[in-house]
Design an enzyme around this catalytic site. Structure first.
Site, PDB file in Angstrom:
ATOM      1  N   LYS A 177      -4.346  -8.144  -6.646  1.00 29.54           N
ATOM      2  CA  LYS A 177      -5.659  -8.541  -6.133  1.00 29.54           C
ATOM      3  C   LYS A 177      -6.723  -7.500  -6.459  1.00 29.54           C
ATOM      4  O   LYS A 177      -6.407  -6.321  -6.654  1.00 29.54           O
ATOM      5  CB  LYS A 177      -5.571  -8.840  -4.630  1.00 29.54           C
ATOM      6  CG  LYS A 177      -5.816  -7.680  -3.735  1.00 29.54           C
ATOM      7  CD  LYS A 177      -5.983  -8.130  -2.293  1.00 29.54           C
ATOM      8  CE  LYS A 177      -6.200  -6.874  -1.459  1.00 29.54           C
ATOM      9  NZ  LYS A 177      -7.276  -6.932  -0.527  1.00 29.54           N
ATOM     10  N   LYS A 218       0.822  -1.214   0.000  1.00 30.67           N
ATOM     11  CA  LYS A 218       0.000   0.000   0.000  1.00 30.67           C
ATOM     12  C   LYS A 218       0.851   1.257   0.000  1.00 30.67           C
ATOM     13  O   LYS A 218       0.507   2.258  -0.622  1.00 30.67           O
ATOM     14  CB  LYS A 218      -0.934   0.015   1.210  1.00 30.67           C
ATOM     15  CG  LYS A 218      -1.997  -1.026   1.093  1.00 30.67           C
ATOM     16  CD  LYS A 218      -3.272  -0.655   1.782  1.00 30.67           C
ATOM     17  CE  LYS A 218      -4.382  -1.480   1.151  1.00 30.67           C
ATOM     18  NZ  LYS A 218      -5.505  -1.743   1.921  1.00 30.67           N
ATOM     19  N   LYS A 228     -11.179  -2.662  -3.404  1.00 27.90           N
ATOM     20  CA  LYS A 228     -12.178  -1.582  -3.453  1.00 27.90           C
ATOM     21  C   LYS A 228     -11.562  -0.301  -3.974  1.00 27.90           C
ATOM     22  O   LYS A 228     -12.187   0.479  -4.662  1.00 27.90           O
ATOM     23  CB  LYS A 228     -12.650  -1.235  -2.035  1.00 27.90           C
ATOM     24  CG  LYS A 228     -13.368  -2.285  -1.298  1.00 27.90           C
ATOM     25  CD  LYS A 228     -13.835  -1.650   0.010  1.00 27.90           C
ATOM     26  CE  LYS A 228     -13.952  -2.686   1.100  1.00 27.90           C
ATOM     27  NZ  LYS A 228     -12.708  -2.933   1.819  1.00 27.90           N
TER      28      LYS A 228
HETATM   29  N1  AQP Z   1      -9.420  -9.721  -3.789  1.00 30.07           N
HETATM   30  C1  AQP Z   1      -9.799 -10.386  -2.708  1.00 30.07           C
HETATM   31  N2  AQP Z   1      -9.956 -11.722  -2.739  1.00 30.07           N
HETATM   32  C2  AQP Z   1     -10.361 -12.420  -1.640  1.00 30.07           C
HETATM   33  N3  AQP Z   1     -10.640 -11.819  -0.458  1.00 30.07           N
HETATM   34  C3  AQP Z   1     -10.504 -10.491  -0.389  1.00 30.07           C
HETATM   35  N4  AQP Z   1     -10.712  -9.617   0.614  1.00 30.07           N
HETATM   36  C4  AQP Z   1     -10.436  -8.351   0.183  1.00 30.07           C
HETATM   37  N5  AQP Z   1     -10.056  -8.380  -1.113  1.00 30.07           N
HETATM   38  C5  AQP Z   1     -10.087  -9.693  -1.489  1.00 30.07           C
HETATM   39  C6  AQP Z   1     -11.153  -9.985   1.943  1.00 30.07           C
HETATM   40  O1  AQP Z   1     -12.245  -9.169   2.311  1.00 30.07           O
HETATM   41  C7  AQP Z   1     -12.210  -8.974   3.727  1.00 30.07           C
HETATM   42  C8  AQP Z   1     -12.361  -7.519   4.035  1.00 30.07           C
HETATM   43  O2  AQP Z   1     -11.235  -6.819   3.542  1.00 30.07           O
HETATM   44  P1  AQP Z   1     -11.016  -5.307   3.920  1.00 30.07           P
HETATM   45  O3  AQP Z   1     -12.029  -4.495   3.254  1.00 30.07           O
HETATM   46  O4  AQP Z   1     -10.998  -5.119   5.361  1.00 30.07           O
HETATM   47  O5  AQP Z   1      -9.563  -4.993   3.475  1.00 30.07           O
HETATM   48  P2  AQP Z   1      -8.739  -5.317   2.215  1.00 30.07           P
HETATM   49  O6  AQP Z   1      -8.323  -6.745   2.258  1.00 30.07           O
HETATM   50  O7  AQP Z   1      -7.643  -4.311   2.156  1.00 30.07           O
HETATM   51  O8  AQP Z   1      -9.789  -5.104   1.031  1.00 30.07           O
HETATM   52  P3  AQP Z   1      -9.684  -4.194  -0.204  1.00 30.07           P
HETATM   53  O9  AQP Z   1     -10.913  -4.455  -1.005  1.00 30.07           O
HETATM   54  O10 AQP Z   1      -8.376  -4.412  -0.904  1.00 30.07           O
HETATM   55  O11 AQP Z   1      -9.788  -2.733   0.405  1.00 30.07           O
HETATM   56  P4  AQP Z   1      -8.851  -1.468   0.167  1.00 30.07           P
HETATM   57  O12 AQP Z   1      -8.732  -1.314  -1.307  1.00 30.07           O
HETATM   58  O13 AQP Z   1      -9.563  -0.329   0.798  1.00 30.07           O
HETATM   59  O14 AQP Z   1      -7.571  -1.761   0.842  1.00 30.07           O
HETATM   60  C9  AQP Z   1     -10.900  -9.550   4.221  1.00 30.07           C
HETATM   61  O15 AQP Z   1     -11.149 -10.808   4.826  1.00 30.07           O
HETATM   62  C10 AQP Z   1     -10.079  -9.711   2.979  1.00 30.07           C
HETATM   63  O16 AQP Z   1      -9.171 -10.792   3.093  1.00 30.07           O
END
Ligand code: AQP
Length: 339
Positions: free
Chosen positions: A202, A119, A205
């Site tokens: 990956k 990040k 969001k």
């Molecule tokens: N691409 C993914 N594949 C499988 N699982 C995923 N998770 C997130 N992206 C994927 C799972 O969703 C849960 C919540 O995640 P989060 O929102 O707390 O944080 P994150 O993993 O950082 O998700 P994002 O979508 O990538 O958010 P941003 O972009 O804001 O950082 C977790 O269980 C995660 O494993």
């Protein structure tokens, strides 16, 4: 292994840092709902708004995303009468235990966290201190409930391992057996849903382009368009899974298909061996629309009644505090803080 005195209990969280994606749904939320029927003492699900602000969030967007994420969990089957559903900032014990854990975790441990490196990129110096310390707050989220099982996507595995390290160090330092060694629950074909434009990254969001992800609120046309434009290679689907070894984009679409249809990638390949993308992508889009459509309709309905979402989150927060408060109080006693 977790010591037997800990009641089997599930905790997991999700950041309201934007709209929900198919990655969040398949990697986490879908299984959270299923785990309500798996015989755990309690299932606790949290909209982790304090984690969201580790990177800049416009306040109005943060509020909207909190309602959207809560609606997404409810629409995906999280039942507030069977699970505890709340948002993190309404339970101040999270931040309080997070501070104690900041004093337990070592800087060297944080330096090894790959998510921070990804990040922060080359701009680590300019990131918030909160983003760096995030895993220690995540450990507090989990251990505040003595949670024994944490269903997460593959990207969060390292953070759950760090949670175990923090629990172990706390227990050793203070000569207690107070915090459990939590197990990550990472199972299923789509534990790492990849970006539709680059199969080595990956799906997130907060990714740059909307075309790289499927949002839970995308309509049928948008879902079809995104899958149609998803990057692939010119080869048709192979006869065996082995044939997808160096084809990350193709493997991703097969995994998504398997997860959405509750089957295995092997079964998807067997059924679709030799199919070209012109055939497979529309079938995948139809499947995604059939599965996500009813959820997004229900999300929209729920988001029209924000007062009801607020009421549910407040009730959930009260229930969460009933578990969290005594655990934090005992932690303070163990540490030697005078109350
Ligand atoms: N691409 C993914 N594949 C499988 N699982 C995923 N998770 C997130 N992206 C994927 C799972 O969703 C849960 C919540 O995640 P989060 O929102 O707390 O944080 P994150 O993993 O950082 O998700 P994002 O979508 O990538 O958010 P941003 O972009 O804001 O950082 C977790 O269980 C995660 O494993």
């Amino acid at each position: 292994m977790t010591a037997p005195q800990f009641t089997p209990r599930v905790f997991s969280g999700i950041k309201p840092s934007g709209g929900l994606t198919l990655g969040n749904y398949l990697g986490a939320i879908k299984r959270w709902s299923d785990m309500q029927d798996d015989g755990y003492d309690s299932t606790i699900y949290c909209v982790v708004d304090l984690h969201a602000i580790t990177v800049w969030q416009d306040p109005a967007d943060l509020r909207d995303a909190t309602y959207e994420v809560a609606a997404g969990l409810l629409a995906s089957g999280i039942d507030p009468s069977r699970s505890i559903l709340f948002n993190q900032s309404q339970v101040p014990e999270h931040a309080e235990l997070g501070w104690i854990f900041n004093c337990v975790a070592r800087v060297g441990w944080m330096n090894r966290m790959t998510q921070f490196k990804e990040k922060a990129g080359k701009n680590a110096e300019k990131q918030s201190l909160g983003l760096y310390a995030y895993p220690s707050l995540m450990a507090a989220d989990i251990l505040l409930y003595h949670a024994t099982h944490v269903p997460v996507g593959e990207d969060q595995k390292q953070h759950v391992e760090l949670t175990r390290d923090i629990a172990q160090k706390f227990n050793n330092d203070y000569g207690v057996d107070f915090f459990p060694l939590t197990e990550p629950v990472i199972e299923g074909p789509a534990m790492r849903v990849m970006n539709l434009r680059d199969g080595t990254k990956k799906m997130s969001k907060s990714g740059e382009s909307d075309m790289e992800r499927i949002n839970m609120l995308d309509d049928a046309d948008t879902i079809s368009k995104k899958f149609k434009k998803a990057r692939t290679d010119p080869e048709p689907l192979p006869e065996t899974l082995e044939g997808l070894k160096d084809r990350p984009e193709a493997r991703n679409l097969v995994d998504i298909y398997a997860a959405l249809s509750d089957t295995t990638p092997e079964a998807v390949i067997t059924e679709n061996a030799g199919a070209g993308w012109g055939q497979f992508k529309p079938a995948l889009a139809d499947l995604a629309v059939a599965k996500l459509g009813p959820i997004s309709d229900e999300m929209r309905r729920l988001m029209d009644d924000k007062a009801e979402i607020e009421r549910l989150l407040r009730t959930g927060s009260d229930k969460a505090r009933e578990i969290a408060s005594p655990i934090l109080r005992r932690t303070y006693e163990i540490v030697g803080l005078v109350r």
